[in-house]
Design an enzyme around this catalytic site. Structure first.
Site, PDB file in Angstrom:
ATOM      1  N   ARG A   1       0.814  -1.235   0.000  1.00  0.00           N
ATOM      2  CA  ARG A   1       0.000   0.000   0.000  1.00  0.00           C
ATOM      3  C   ARG A   1       0.842   1.277   0.000  1.00  0.00           C
ATOM      4  O   ARG A   1       0.385   2.323   0.441  1.00  0.00           O
ATOM      5  CB  ARG A   1      -0.986   0.016   1.163  1.00  0.00           C
ATOM      6  CG  ARG A   1      -2.004  -1.123   1.114  1.00  0.00           C
ATOM      7  CD  ARG A   1      -3.231  -0.835   1.947  1.00  0.00           C
ATOM      8  NE  ARG A   1      -4.083  -2.016   1.990  1.00  0.00           N
ATOM      9  CZ  ARG A   1      -4.020  -2.950   2.935  1.00  0.00           C
ATOM     10  NH1 ARG A   1      -3.157  -2.825   3.922  1.00  0.00           N
ATOM     11  NH2 ARG A   1      -4.821  -3.984   2.894  1.00  0.00           N
TER      12      ARG A   1
ATOM     13  N   LYS B   1       2.566  11.007 -12.056  1.00  0.00           N
ATOM     14  CA  LYS B   1       1.669  10.103 -12.790  1.00  0.00           C
ATOM     15  C   LYS B   1       2.388   8.773 -12.979  1.00  0.00           C
ATOM     16  O   LYS B   1       3.493   8.727 -13.521  1.00  0.00           O
ATOM     17  CB  LYS B   1       1.313  10.677 -14.156  1.00  0.00           C
ATOM     18  CG  LYS B   1       0.201  11.695 -14.113  1.00  0.00           C
ATOM     19  CD  LYS B   1      -0.331  11.881 -15.526  1.00  0.00           C
ATOM     20  CE  LYS B   1      -1.429  12.905 -15.602  1.00  0.00           C
ATOM     21  NZ  LYS B   1      -1.932  13.052 -16.984  1.00  0.00           N
TER      22      LYS B   1
ATOM     23  N   GLU C   1       7.901  16.727 -26.116  1.00  0.00           N
ATOM     24  CA  GLU C   1       7.392  17.247 -24.846  1.00  0.00           C
ATOM     25  C   GLU C   1       8.036  18.599 -24.506  1.00  0.00           C
ATOM     26  O   GLU C   1       7.386  19.471 -23.926  1.00  0.00           O
ATOM     27  CB  GLU C   1       7.645  16.237 -23.710  1.00  0.00           C
ATOM     28  CG  GLU C   1       7.008  14.855 -23.921  1.00  0.00           C
ATOM     29  CD  GLU C   1       5.494  14.808 -23.680  1.00  0.00           C
ATOM     30  OE1 GLU C   1       4.907  15.811 -23.228  1.00  0.00           O
ATOM     31  OE2 GLU C   1       4.888  13.745 -23.961  1.00  0.00           O
TER      32      GLU C   1
ATOM     33  N   LYS D   1       6.776  22.254 -15.895  1.00  0.00           N
ATOM     34  CA  LYS D   1       5.954  21.150 -15.408  1.00  0.00           C
ATOM     35  C   LYS D   1       5.745  21.248 -13.896  1.00  0.00           C
ATOM     36  O   LYS D   1       4.627  21.040 -13.406  1.00  0.00           O
ATOM     37  CB  LYS D   1       6.595  19.803 -15.749  1.00  0.00           C
ATOM     38  CG  LYS D   1       5.786  18.648 -15.188  1.00  0.00           C
ATOM     39  CD  LYS D   1       5.612  17.515 -16.128  1.00  0.00           C
ATOM     40  CE  LYS D   1       4.598  16.527 -15.609  1.00  0.00           C
ATOM     41  NZ  LYS D   1       4.603  15.267 -16.358  1.00  0.00           N
TER      42      LYS D   1
ATOM     43  N   GLU E   1      -4.771  16.598 -11.926  1.00  0.00           N
ATOM     44  CA  GLU E   1      -5.344  16.795 -13.247  1.00  0.00           C
ATOM     45  C   GLU E   1      -6.772  17.321 -13.255  1.00  0.00           C
ATOM     46  O   GLU E   1      -7.705  16.679 -13.719  1.00  0.00           O
ATOM     47  CB  GLU E   1      -5.260  15.522 -14.090  1.00  0.00           C
ATOM     48  CG  GLU E   1      -5.454  15.841 -15.564  1.00  0.00           C
ATOM     49  CD  GLU E   1      -4.895  14.757 -16.459  1.00  0.00           C
ATOM     50  OE1 GLU E   1      -3.684  14.517 -16.374  1.00  0.00           O
ATOM     51  OE2 GLU E   1      -5.668  14.174 -17.211  1.00  0.00           O
TER      52      GLU E   1
ATOM     53  N   ARG F   1      -3.711  21.160 -14.977  1.00  0.00           N
ATOM     54  CA  ARG F   1      -2.807  20.085 -15.382  1.00  0.00           C
ATOM     55  C   ARG F   1      -3.230  19.463 -16.712  1.00  0.00           C
ATOM     56  O   ARG F   1      -2.393  18.937 -17.446  1.00  0.00           O
ATOM     57  CB  ARG F   1      -2.734  19.005 -14.293  1.00  0.00           C
ATOM     58  CG  ARG F   1      -1.705  17.953 -14.615  1.00  0.00           C
ATOM     59  CD  ARG F   1      -1.293  17.126 -13.422  1.00  0.00           C
ATOM     60  NE  ARG F   1      -0.288  16.166 -13.854  1.00  0.00           N
ATOM     61  CZ  ARG F   1       0.475  15.469 -13.039  1.00  0.00           C
ATOM     62  NH1 ARG F   1       0.361  15.605 -11.734  1.00  0.00           N
ATOM     63  NH2 ARG F   1       1.372  14.613 -13.502  1.00  0.00           N
TER      64      ARG F   1
ATOM     65  N   ASN G   1      -1.765  17.784 -21.445  1.00  0.00           N
ATOM     66  CA  ASN G   1      -2.186  16.765 -22.408  1.00  0.00           C
ATOM     67  C   ASN G   1      -2.279  17.295 -23.835  1.00  0.00           C
ATOM     68  O   ASN G   1      -2.785  16.603 -24.715  1.00  0.00           O
ATOM     69  CB  ASN G   1      -3.538  16.176 -21.985  1.00  0.00           C
ATOM     70  CG  ASN G   1      -3.407  15.380 -20.707  1.00  0.00           C
ATOM     71  OD1 ASN G   1      -2.472  14.610 -20.555  1.00  0.00           O
ATOM     72  ND2 ASN G   1      -4.334  15.585 -19.789  1.00  0.00           N
TER      73      ASN G   1
ATOM     74  N   HIS H   1      -1.979  14.946 -26.658  1.00  0.00           N
ATOM     75  CA  HIS H   1      -1.997  13.579 -26.131  1.00  0.00           C
ATOM     76  C   HIS H   1      -3.275  12.809 -26.450  1.00  0.00           C
ATOM     77  O   HIS H   1      -3.241  11.589 -26.513  1.00  0.00           O
ATOM     78  CB  HIS H   1      -1.762  13.592 -24.614  1.00  0.00           C
ATOM     79  CG  HIS H   1      -0.316  13.802 -24.254  1.00  0.00           C
ATOM     80  ND1 HIS H   1       0.375  14.935 -24.599  1.00  0.00           N
ATOM     81  CD2 HIS H   1       0.573  13.000 -23.599  1.00  0.00           C
ATOM     82  CE1 HIS H   1       1.625  14.834 -24.156  1.00  0.00           C
ATOM     83  NE2 HIS H   1       1.774  13.673 -23.548  1.00  0.00           N
TER      84      HIS H   1
ATOM     85  N   HIS I   1      -2.489   9.460 -28.047  1.00  0.00           N
ATOM     86  CA  HIS I   1      -2.818   8.157 -27.464  1.00  0.00           C
ATOM     87  C   HIS I   1      -3.590   7.285 -28.457  1.00  0.00           C
ATOM     88  O   HIS I   1      -3.400   6.070 -28.506  1.00  0.00           O
ATOM     89  CB  HIS I   1      -3.636   8.329 -26.181  1.00  0.00           C
ATOM     90  CG  HIS I   1      -2.816   8.757 -25.009  1.00  0.00           C
ATOM     91  ND1 HIS I   1      -3.365   9.189 -23.830  1.00  0.00           N
ATOM     92  CD2 HIS I   1      -1.475   8.805 -24.831  1.00  0.00           C
ATOM     93  CE1 HIS I   1      -2.401   9.502 -22.985  1.00  0.00           C
ATOM     94  NE2 HIS I   1      -1.246   9.274 -23.571  1.00  0.00           N
TER      95      HIS I   1
ATOM     96  N   HIS J   1       6.016   7.215 -27.918  1.00  0.00           N
ATOM     97  CA  HIS J   1       5.062   8.136 -27.306  1.00  0.00           C
ATOM     98  C   HIS J   1       5.273   9.571 -27.810  1.00  0.00           C
ATOM     99  O   HIS J   1       4.337  10.254 -28.236  1.00  0.00           O
ATOM    100  CB  HIS J   1       5.203   8.073 -25.787  1.00  0.00           C
ATOM    101  CG  HIS J   1       4.365   9.084 -25.066  1.00  0.00           C
ATOM    102  ND1 HIS J   1       2.986   9.003 -25.013  1.00  0.00           N
ATOM    103  CD2 HIS J   1       4.697  10.212 -24.383  1.00  0.00           C
ATOM    104  CE1 HIS J   1       2.511  10.031 -24.315  1.00  0.00           C
ATOM    105  NE2 HIS J   1       3.534  10.772 -23.930  1.00  0.00           N
TER     106      HIS J   1
END
Lengths: 366, 366
Positions: B118, B140, B182, B224, B234, B238, B242, B245, B249, B262
């Site tokens: 955990r 992330k 990026e 960032k 997000e 935030r 993206n 993205h 994606h 990517h």
């Protein structure tokens, strides 16, 4: 319907307790942010309760995943069935999962909610005594690994917990006993008056007398909510909730998940922890006998499985999450109603207690 | 060595940037709480850097897991190799994981750290330009699912990020380009002066000129860190990260993870997002041309794969994490250096832009 709050700042949430809250709109709708809902349950419970929960959510876009029943399925393969379903049904990050079931469903659904799209909302609807008084409250979620129980998981709090005491009427007697282990635990670790109450009322509880059950569940949740609010991520305070669990997890891991129910293993584990407390000079003969008597009154085992060895115990306990930098850490009883954590127990004493507990020759519950 | 801080209250952490910080004790030791450390890396990087990191951690109990290299392995099976190792080697909840590798290693190790018992500590040591400027910062973490990229994961912050610019000298040119996507993104979404700087310095960057690289990485991380500090999980701020993205994606999912890198998919995605911004009346012909020119200068694709259909795009985008209650959500450019999120783009306009992008006939990078 009674209501408690688990006080965790902006992550606080209500626990509803009472007969019929399973069918009550106010138990759910204020805690569902979006339009999508996914009910996660198992093949034993689905015929009993799924349509009732679907009915109360009319107007939402509701899907359901029905998993195989049992602790043996609490692994990644089953968890992935939830992810497969959520993605196939295009659930987005505003969806809410509802865990309709016992501890296995609650732990897996909570962990799925923690991980799906990096976190979505979920509501706990526990249907066993054990999950009502323990696993549904406090945000511990996870799955088992072949090398250890609950080794993969997250601390992730639900938006609400809905405890309908009526559902216990269909629960097998063995599962009532297993749940009672955690109820007894709250008394032993921090609520001496509750121990007295349990000694007087155990017969009524085992007979599922409604008002006795509701009181025991409320008081258990109250104890747990107080502890979780003090210490969400298991520092020293929350660790007290592990009374009986270090030994119990070793039993579950060795015997195979599901052979001994979690609560049964915790019952035996508390008996062993009480023995260690007694041998360490903390609790008296009389108090040790009270612990054993209370466990027996709840039809719980009071000794280790006859088939286990001391080395098996030590091996499993060495990978327990409570082990820090190689030292075994125990939750012991300073007196009945007051537990404490310690790493200062001679291994030889623990070994001796285990030898004697194993020698009692318990073949196992069930 | 330069240092930045990601400001997240009691979860704040430093980013070290410079030549040689991979071998510097101060980059690691203050951020390791216990005695156990597990380095997670892959079979490409282990021969290059593993012994160097082991050397700097002398005195700790260090184990290592070496995973197969590549985005195709970013799934639960590989993640489970980390859990198997941690349990077999009896790592406890005070252990620290070190992610030594690119984005795949960083995302999987971070997610393993989030879930193991955990939650345990971890440190990011990114070895690709893409992971240095993007995935290692901000918490992330996650793995892919056959139905979507990064669908299973957690927001979980590292204790430190160690960026050694020297390691980029061994990186293939294609991966430098992928990382540059990026870098360009930070300019486009919120830092107009950085766009000007990139236009003047792209040749130096692509030639791996050390001071230019160090500046671009520092400025990217600074952008960032500022955004993550404003909005860790997000929300709207935030979400600007993206940019490119949602389309990217879809390309990665359709073409197979790892076929298009990517960053390459994000490059094409930003080109498409810029087209949509232009067609929606936000940016001029001149600005659209600047975006395309900058991407081309970094050897990045500026159009969708010729083999994809518009329906494939829409299908994949419908399960993207950015979709809320069925509406496609886009990050567009209000002007160069200022992005915004919107759900108010006519599907027909997006379809038309995609048709034209696909028609450019790009066979694909690599």
């Amino acid at each position: 319907m009674q209501q408690l709050t688990v006080d965790l700042g902006d992550r606080s949430y209500p626990i509803f307790i009472g007969e019929g809250c399973l069918d009550a709109t106010p138990s759910y709708l204020p805690y569902i942010a979006g339009e999508q809902v996914c009910i996660v349950t198992n093949d034993t419970l689905a015929p009993l309760y799924l349509s009732r929960v679907q009915k109360v959510l009319e107007g939402k876009k509701v899907t359901a995943v029905i998993l195989p029943d049992g602790e043996a399925h609490k692994h990644f393969g089953t968890l992935n069935l939830i992810f497969d379903h959520l993605l196939a049904k295009k659930h987005n990050r505003k969806t809410t999962l509802i865990a309709l079931g016992g501890g296995v469903i609650g732990d897996m659904t909570g962990f799925a909610a923690a991980c799906y799209q990096r976190g979505v909302d979920f509501i706990q609807v526990p249907t066993t005594l054990l999950s009502q008084v323990d696993s549904s409250v406090g945000g511990k979620t996870g799955i088992n690994h072949p090398l250890g129980k609950n080794m993969i998981g997250a601390f992730y709090q639900p938006k609400a917990v809905v405890i309908d005491t009526q559902v216990l009427s269909t629960l097998p007697a063995r599962e009532i006993s297993a749940g009672m282990a955690e109820v007894i635990k709250y008394g032993l670790l921090g609520d001496a008056p509750f121990i007295d109450w349990l000694e007087s009322n155990m017969a009524a509880l085992m007979a599922l007398e409604p008002s006795a059950l509701a009181y025991a569940i409320y008081r258990s949740c109250e104890n747990k909510a107080r502890i979780v609010a003090q210490d969400e991520r298991e520092g020293d305070v929350r660790a007290l909730l592990n009374l009986g669990h270090t030994f119990g997890h070793a039993i579950e891991t060795q015997m195979g998940y599901g052979q001994w129910l979690h609560g049964e293993a915790v019952g035996a584990g508390m008996a062993i922890a009480a023995e260690v407390s007694h041998r360490s000079g903390w609790i008296s003969d009389t108090d040790l006998a009270r612990v054993h008597r209370l466990l027996a009154a709840a039809s719980l085992p009071t000794a280790a499985p006859a088939s286990m060895t001391v080395d098996q115990f030590l091996e499993h306990m060495a990978v327990d999450k409570k082990v820090l930098d190689g030292r075994l850490r125990f939750v012991l009883l300073r007196r009945l109603g007051q537990a404490f954590t310690t790493s200062d127990v001679p291994v030889a004493l623990v070994q001796d207690v285990l030898v004697k507990s194993i020698a009692k020759g318990l073949v196992g519950p069930g």
